[in-house]
Design a protein around this motif. Structure first.
Motif, PDB file in Angstrom:
ATOM      1  N   TRP A  30      -3.552   3.750   0.840  1.00 41.01           N
ATOM      2  CA  TRP A  30      -3.932   3.860   2.255  1.00 41.01           C
ATOM      3  C   TRP A  30      -3.239   2.768   3.067  1.00 41.01           C
ATOM      4  N   ASN A  33       0.539   3.340   3.349  1.00 35.33           N
ATOM      5  CA  ASN A  33       0.733   4.437   4.285  1.00 35.33           C
ATOM      6  C   ASN A  33       0.626   3.940   5.724  1.00 35.33           C
ATOM      7  N   SER A  37       3.712   3.787   8.597  1.00 30.02           N
ATOM      8  CA  SER A  37       3.475   4.885   9.541  1.00 30.02           C
ATOM      9  C   SER A  37       3.293   4.373  10.960  1.00 30.02           C
ATOM     10  N   LYS A  66       6.314   9.320   1.450  1.00 28.70           N
ATOM     11  CA  LYS A  66       4.988   9.934   1.451  1.00 28.70           C
ATOM     12  C   LYS A  66       4.859  10.973   0.340  1.00 28.70           C
ATOM     13  N   GLU A  70       2.066  11.233  -2.729  1.00 27.47           N
ATOM     14  CA  GLU A  70       1.323  12.413  -3.174  1.00 27.47           C
ATOM     15  C   GLU A  70       1.389  12.551  -4.693  1.00 27.47           C
ATOM     16  N   TRP A 138       7.136  16.165   5.537  1.00 30.55           N
ATOM     17  CA  TRP A 138       6.979  14.732   5.822  1.00 30.55           C
ATOM     18  C   TRP A 138       8.139  14.213   6.664  1.00 30.55           C
ATOM     19  N   LEU A 263      -3.852   9.518   2.509  1.00 28.00           N
ATOM     20  CA  LEU A 263      -2.791  10.064   3.365  1.00 28.00           C
ATOM     21  C   LEU A 263      -3.491  10.864   4.457  1.00 28.00           C
TER      22      LEU A 263
END
Length: 342
Positions: A30, A33, A37, A66, A70, A138, A263
């Protein structure tokens, strides 16, 4: 390529994740990300990271893609944990950006070796398709206003909308509204309590029904992720880079009355593109209706951007006494077909 090297890298990858605490590792993902981002401020005080890690550039050496996150999350959920023993026992440090960067680096080595062993020139087009499904969303950005309009139009009307409401007890529009609110709230910090509805026209009952679609308990997530991977393995085409992703169906993970969306971008994905997961359970009639709605949407879009053209639907003609359908969309200008779209 060497099978020995592949096994070596895969063992390193699996061993590292076997030492990870799920909750702490999801928090690490998290935070990374957020850092990459454009929301670096949210990760301050959660993990340690160098200034170079604050980037949104795909080619940057510090970027952890990203789609790689995953893959790593699915691996986290499906790899068995190492059992604590007496004496010295190692745990994965989930407070450092470099920990995730090292795991992503090993993952790339695994993927490269695996393709070298299993890939061939004959399946290059299959590889292109899988890469497109894995990465392009993405790279383009999973959410924009066009995506919202498109999938609400495709799935949010007619029998599709009726089926969704009958199945879940809320409308597609309400589900989307809750999903947007959840993205803003749950994306603000990791492992937090269930959000309140506030003053946005959402009832507590609607919130609960939407979160029931979006979220999954951590223990259940491990079980379901394992089943998804096992099913792909049975088909004989499993590769770590292209394994299914549970978060595309349930982007929020819960445990002990707290939740995290590692995500959080996938929350809106679930409420737009991901509505297909719901509609496909309703049978072929709903899939056909959704396909028709999409064609109407495309024709309207073309007409809006190119008013001098006339987009029309498919037609049928006879060839050697057999009825043949044309492509889905016929684009005319001055009465002549100038392009077709399938």
């Amino acid at each position: 390529m060497s099978r020995h090297r592949f096994k070596l890298y895969l063992n390193r990858y699996n061993h590292a994740l076997s030492l990870a605490d799920d909750g702490a590792f999801l928090r690490l993902i998290w935070a990374v990300n957020a850092i990459q981002s454009g929301m670096e401020r949210r990760a301050r005080g959660i993990i340690e990271y160098p200034r170079e890690a604050i980037t949104q550039s795909i080619p940057d050496q510090y970027t952890i893609h990203k789609w790689e996150l995953e893959t790593i999350i699915m691996s986290l959920l499906t790899i068995s944990k190492d059992r604590p023993r007496k004496g010295r026992f190692r745990y994965l440090n989930c407070n450092q950006y470099r920990t995730l960067r090292q795991i992503a680096h090993i993952l790339r080595q695994v993927e490269n070796e695996e393709y070298g062993l299993a890939g061939s020139s004959e399946d290059v087009f299959d590889e292109m398709h899988r890469i497109a499904q894995r990465q392009f969303g993405w790279q383009r950005g999973l959410f924009n206003v066009e995506v919202l309009y498109r999938y609400v139009f495709v799935y949010g009307q007619g029998k599709c909308a009726e089926y969704f409401k009958e199945r879940y007890g809320i409308s597609v529009s309400t589900f989307l509204k809750v999903s947007i609110a959840a993205t803003l709230v749950i994306g603000e910090r990791p492992w937090q309590n269930k959000p309140t509805v506030g003053d946005v026209g959402i009832t507590p009952e609607q919130l609960d029904k939407a979160l029931a679609i979006l979220s999954i308990d951590l223990d259940e997530a491990r079980t379901k992720a394992g089943q998804m991977v096992a099913q792909v393995r049975q088909n004989g085409r499993f590769r770590i880079a292209y394994q299914p992703n549970l978060l595309r169906q349930h982007p929020i993970i819960t445990t002990k009355n707290v939740m995290i969306a590692p995500l959080w971008q996938l929350i809106i994905y679930r409420a737009t593109v991901g509505l297909f997961h719901d509609i496909q359970t309703g049978g072929q009639a709903l899939i056909t209706e959704a396909g028709h709605n999409f064609e109407v949407y495309v024709r309207s879009l073309i007409k809006g951007y190119l008013p001098s053209f006339e987009p029309g639907g498919e037609e049928q003609y006879t060839y050697k006494k057999n009825p043949i359908d044309t492509p889905d969309i016929l684009l005319r200008k001055d009465g002549k077909i100038v392009a077709v779209f399938e």
